[in-house]
Write a protein that holds these residues in place. Structure first.
Motif, PDB file in Angstrom:
ATOM      1  N   LEU A  22      47.708 -46.054  20.150  1.00 50.51           N
ATOM      2  CA  LEU A  22      47.458 -46.318  18.739  1.00 50.51           C
ATOM      3  C   LEU A  22      48.577 -45.689  17.926  1.00 50.51           C
ATOM      4  CD1 LEU A  22      43.635 -45.497  18.641  1.00 50.51           C
ATOM      5  CD2 LEU A  22      44.727 -47.730  18.896  1.00 50.51           C
ATOM      6  N   LYS A  23      49.049 -46.418  16.932  1.00 43.99           N
ATOM      7  CA  LYS A  23      50.084 -45.921  16.038  1.00 43.99           C
ATOM      8  C   LYS A  23      49.446 -45.704  14.678  1.00 43.99           C
ATOM      9  CE  LYS A  23      53.773 -48.160  18.537  1.00 43.99           C
ATOM     10  NZ  LYS A  23      55.022 -48.894  18.454  1.00 43.99           N
ATOM     11  N   ILE A  24      49.414 -44.441  14.263  1.00 42.62           N
ATOM     12  CA  ILE A  24      48.751 -44.069  13.018  1.00 42.62           C
ATOM     13  C   ILE A  24      49.815 -43.624  12.023  1.00 42.62           C
ATOM     14  CG2 ILE A  24      47.055 -42.519  11.976  1.00 42.62           C
ATOM     15  CD1 ILE A  24      45.896 -42.419  14.948  1.00 42.62           C
ATOM     16  N   ALA A  25      49.789 -44.228  10.835  1.00 41.21           N
ATOM     17  CA  ALA A  25      50.782 -43.900   9.819  1.00 41.21           C
ATOM     18  C   ALA A  25      50.123 -43.884   8.445  1.00 41.21           C
ATOM     19  CB  ALA A  25      51.918 -44.909   9.842  1.00 41.21           C
ATOM     20  N   GLY A  26      50.634 -42.994   7.614  1.00 43.23           N
ATOM     21  CA  GLY A  26      50.173 -42.908   6.235  1.00 43.23           C
ATOM     22  C   GLY A  26      50.142 -41.471   5.780  1.00 43.23           C
ATOM     23  N   LEU A  27      50.176 -41.273   4.476  1.00 38.21           N
ATOM     24  CA  LEU A  27      50.147 -39.939   3.868  1.00 38.21           C
ATOM     25  C   LEU A  27      51.282 -39.066   4.377  1.00 38.21           C
ATOM     26  CD1 LEU A  27      46.288 -39.263   4.034  1.00 38.21           C
ATOM     27  CD2 LEU A  27      47.597 -40.248   2.140  1.00 38.21           C
ATOM     28  N   GLY A  28      52.415 -39.690   4.714  1.00 39.11           N
ATOM     29  CA  GLY A  28      53.575 -38.946   5.179  1.00 39.11           C
ATOM     30  C   GLY A  28      53.557 -38.593   6.650  1.00 39.11           C
ATOM     31  N   HIS A  29      52.636 -39.142   7.405  1.00 37.58           N
ATOM     32  CA  HIS A  29      52.508 -38.842   8.831  1.00 37.58           C
ATOM     33  C   HIS A  29      52.740 -40.106   9.653  1.00 37.58           C
ATOM     34  CE1 HIS A  29      50.768 -34.956   7.828  1.00 37.58           C
ATOM     35  NE2 HIS A  29      50.007 -35.588   6.971  1.00 37.58           N
ATOM     36  N   HIS A  30      53.324 -39.916  10.832  1.00 37.60           N
ATOM     37  CA  HIS A  30      53.504 -40.990  11.812  1.00 37.60           C
ATOM     38  C   HIS A  30      53.144 -40.401  13.169  1.00 37.60           C
ATOM     39  CE1 HIS A  30      55.501 -43.505   8.861  1.00 37.60           C
ATOM     40  NE2 HIS A  30      56.176 -42.427   8.491  1.00 37.60           N
ATOM     41  N   VAL A  31      52.032 -40.848  13.734  1.00 32.07           N
ATOM     42  CA  VAL A  31      51.523 -40.274  14.977  1.00 32.07           C
ATOM     43  C   VAL A  31      51.219 -41.397  15.956  1.00 32.07           C
ATOM     44  CG1 VAL A  31      49.665 -38.889  15.990  1.00 32.07           C
ATOM     45  CG2 VAL A  31      50.456 -38.380  13.677  1.00 32.07           C
ATOM     46  N   GLU A  32      51.592 -41.181  17.208  1.00 28.15           N
ATOM     47  CA  GLU A  32      51.217 -42.104  18.274  1.00 28.15           C
ATOM     48  C   GLU A  32      50.242 -41.379  19.188  1.00 28.15           C
ATOM     49  OE1 GLU A  32      54.464 -43.837  20.392  1.00 28.15           O
ATOM     50  OE2 GLU A  32      55.283 -44.798  18.596  1.00 28.15           O
ATOM     51  N   LEU A  33      49.112 -42.011  19.456  1.00 29.82           N
ATOM     52  CA  LEU A  33      48.107 -41.420  20.326  1.00 29.82           C
ATOM     53  C   LEU A  33      47.813 -42.351  21.482  1.00 29.82           C
ATOM     54  CD1 LEU A  33      45.471 -40.214  17.684  1.00 29.82           C
ATOM     55  CD2 LEU A  33      47.146 -38.820  18.878  1.00 29.82           C
ATOM     56  N   GLU A  34      47.782 -41.780  22.661  1.00 31.77           N
ATOM     57  CA  GLU A  34      47.329 -42.514  23.835  1.00 31.77           C
ATOM     58  C   GLU A  34      45.907 -42.027  24.062  1.00 31.77           C
ATOM     59  OE1 GLU A  34      48.978 -42.222  28.058  1.00 31.77           O
ATOM     60  OE2 GLU A  34      50.368 -43.554  26.984  1.00 31.77           O
ATOM     61  N   ILE A  35      44.944 -42.943  23.994  1.00 30.26           N
ATOM     62  CA  ILE A  35      43.550 -42.538  23.939  1.00 30.26           C
ATOM     63  C   ILE A  35      42.680 -43.496  24.743  1.00 30.26           C
ATOM     64  CG2 ILE A  35      43.128 -43.818  21.808  1.00 30.26           C
ATOM     65  CD1 ILE A  35      41.560 -41.375  20.807  1.00 30.26           C
ATOM     66  N   SER A  36      41.629 -42.968  25.308  1.00 29.63           N
ATOM     67  CA  SER A  36      40.699 -43.795  26.076  1.00 29.63           C
ATOM     68  C   SER A  36      39.955 -44.735  25.131  1.00 29.63           C
ATOM     69  CB  SER A  36      39.691 -42.901  26.803  1.00 29.63           C
ATOM     70  OG  SER A  36      38.632 -43.683  27.321  1.00 29.63           O
ATOM     71  N   PRO A  37      39.747 -45.972  25.527  1.00 27.10           N
ATOM     72  CA  PRO A  37      39.016 -46.906  24.668  1.00 27.10           C
ATOM     73  C   PRO A  37      37.525 -46.577  24.563  1.00 27.10           C
ATOM     74  CG  PRO A  37      39.602 -47.959  26.740  1.00 27.10           C
ATOM     75  CD  PRO A  37      40.249 -46.617  26.738  1.00 27.10           C
ATOM     76  N   THR A  38      37.055 -45.612  25.371  1.00 27.44           N
ATOM     77  CA  THR A  38      35.622 -45.277  25.335  1.00 27.44           C
ATOM     78  C   THR A  38      35.313 -44.044  24.486  1.00 27.44           C
ATOM     79  OG1 THR A  38      35.810 -44.012  27.391  1.00 27.44           O
ATOM     80  CG2 THR A  38      35.166 -46.338  27.583  1.00 27.44           C
ATOM     81  N   VAL A  39      36.325 -43.455  23.841  1.00 28.77           N
ATOM     82  CA  VAL A  39      36.030 -42.352  22.928  1.00 28.77           C
ATOM     83  C   VAL A  39      35.629 -42.932  21.584  1.00 28.77           C
ATOM     84  CG1 VAL A  39      37.589 -40.736  24.103  1.00 28.77           C
ATOM     85  CG2 VAL A  39      38.398 -41.990  22.109  1.00 28.77           C
ATOM     86  N   THR A  40      34.925 -42.142  20.796  1.00 28.04           N
ATOM     87  CA  THR A  40      34.394 -42.638  19.529  1.00 28.04           C
ATOM     88  C   THR A  40      35.408 -42.492  18.394  1.00 28.04           C
ATOM     89  OG1 THR A  40      33.452 -40.507  18.905  1.00 28.04           O
ATOM     90  CG2 THR A  40      32.038 -42.009  20.205  1.00 28.04           C
ATOM     91  N   LEU A  41      35.106 -43.156  17.300  1.00 27.44           N
ATOM     92  CA  LEU A  41      35.929 -43.028  16.100  1.00 27.44           C
ATOM     93  C   LEU A  41      35.938 -41.580  15.621  1.00 27.44           C
ATOM     94  CD1 LEU A  41      37.651 -44.300  13.895  1.00 27.44           C
ATOM     95  CD2 LEU A  41      35.533 -44.923  12.695  1.00 27.44           C
ATOM     96  N   ALA A  42      34.817 -40.882  15.761  1.00 24.24           N
ATOM     97  CA  ALA A  42      34.765 -39.464  15.380  1.00 24.24           C
ATOM     98  C   ALA A  42      35.770 -38.649  16.199  1.00 24.24           C
ATOM     99  CB  ALA A  42      33.352 -38.909  15.566  1.00 24.24           C
ATOM    100  N   ASP A  43      35.890 -38.942  17.495  1.00 29.30           N
ATOM    101  CA  ASP A  43      36.867 -38.258  18.348  1.00 29.30           C
ATOM    102  C   ASP A  43      38.292 -38.552  17.879  1.00 29.30           C
ATOM    103  OD1 ASP A  43      34.840 -37.244  20.030  1.00 29.30           O
ATOM    104  OD2 ASP A  43      34.896 -39.040  21.287  1.00 29.30           O
ATOM    105  N   LEU A  44      38.552 -39.800  17.511  1.00 30.97           N
ATOM    106  CA  LEU A  44      39.872 -40.178  17.009  1.00 30.97           C
ATOM    107  C   LEU A  44      40.179 -39.407  15.727  1.00 30.97           C
ATOM    108  CD1 LEU A  44      42.459 -41.894  17.006  1.00 30.97           C
ATOM    109  CD2 LEU A  44      41.155 -43.648  15.772  1.00 30.97           C
ATOM    110  N   LYS A  45      39.220 -39.335  14.816  1.00 28.71           N
ATOM    111  CA  LYS A  45      39.438 -38.611  13.558  1.00 28.71           C
ATOM    112  C   LYS A  45      39.712 -37.128  13.816  1.00 28.71           C
ATOM    113  CE  LYS A  45      36.966 -41.559  10.303  1.00 28.71           C
ATOM    114  NZ  LYS A  45      35.841 -41.633   9.344  1.00 28.71           N
ATOM    115  N   ASP A  46      39.035 -36.551  14.796  1.00 27.07           N
ATOM    116  CA  ASP A  46      39.298 -35.152  15.146  1.00 27.07           C
ATOM    117  C   ASP A  46      40.728 -34.974  15.648  1.00 27.07           C
ATOM    118  OD1 ASP A  46      36.732 -34.355  14.442  1.00 27.07           O
ATOM    119  OD2 ASP A  46      35.970 -34.411  16.499  1.00 27.07           O
TER     120      ASP A  46
END
Length: 190
Positions: A22-46
């Motif tokens: 996942l490529k997350i961008a905004g608010l001055g941040h650019h982050v790439e995360l490799e993440i399991s598709p079975t984790v929750t949105l709450a886990d992603l936000k953490d």
């Protein structure tokens, strides 16, 4: 704001699924995360909080032109839980999905307090630098820390638990600097 470019990985222990990028961008941040598709949105936000410093409650994540709001949904497609034989709803994110990071409406309510506490944390860091470089006397450090604690205590939370937590963390950070300064004076901290 500074631009972050970081890569991280989180996964669910029960997942045999290939991770999604996942490529997350905004608010001055650019982050790439490799993440399991079975984790929750709450886990992603953490994880986004760890990478960017934007608390989960102040995040609004948008993917494929849709706000992602239900923190209990898993990131990948819906699956059947083998232990309960029940369907677990998924968002359906795929690898290389771009996610926009925005502030939530709650951020607008707490913005004044967040900015005040962020500025106080910067002041604490400056005092700590002065303490460590021995540019500031212990008495000066103690007095400045007391002033900062009073300012932090005066930040109005308007009932926001998140702002209360930030205020508590700021005061704890200030108290830690005061403690280190007192220990240095006694010869504990070289």
């Amino acid at each position: 704001m500074s631009s972050d470019s970081d890569s991280s990985s989180i996964s669910s222990s029960s997942s045999d699924e290939a991770p999604i990028l996942l490529k997350i961008a905004g608010l001055g941040h650019h982050v790439e995360l490799e993440i399991s598709p079975t984790v929750t949105l709450a886990d992603l936000k953490d994880e986004v909080h760890k990478q960017t410093g934007v608390p989960a409650s102040y995040q609004r994540l948008v993917a494929k032109q849709k706000k992602m709001e239900d923190d209990s949904l898993i990131l990948g497609p819906s699956i059947v839980d083998e232990s309960s034989n029940e369907e677990v709803a998924g968002i359906g994110l795929e690898t290389r999905t771009k996610i926009l990071l925005l502030h939530s409406p709650r951020y607008a309510q707490d913005k004044g307090g967040i900015e005040s506490l962020t500025n106080l944390k910067r002041e604490i860091n400056k005092i700590d630098e002065g303490r460590r470089s021995r540019e500031m006397d212990d008495k000066v450090v103690q007095e400045l820390i007391i002033q900062i604690c009073c300012k932090a205590d005066a930040v109005e939370t308007n009932g926001s638990d998140d702002l209360r937590k930030m205020r508590k963390q700021t005061i704890q950070m200030a108290e830690m600097v005061a403690q280190k300064s007192a220990e240095a004076k006694r010869g504990i901290d070289p």
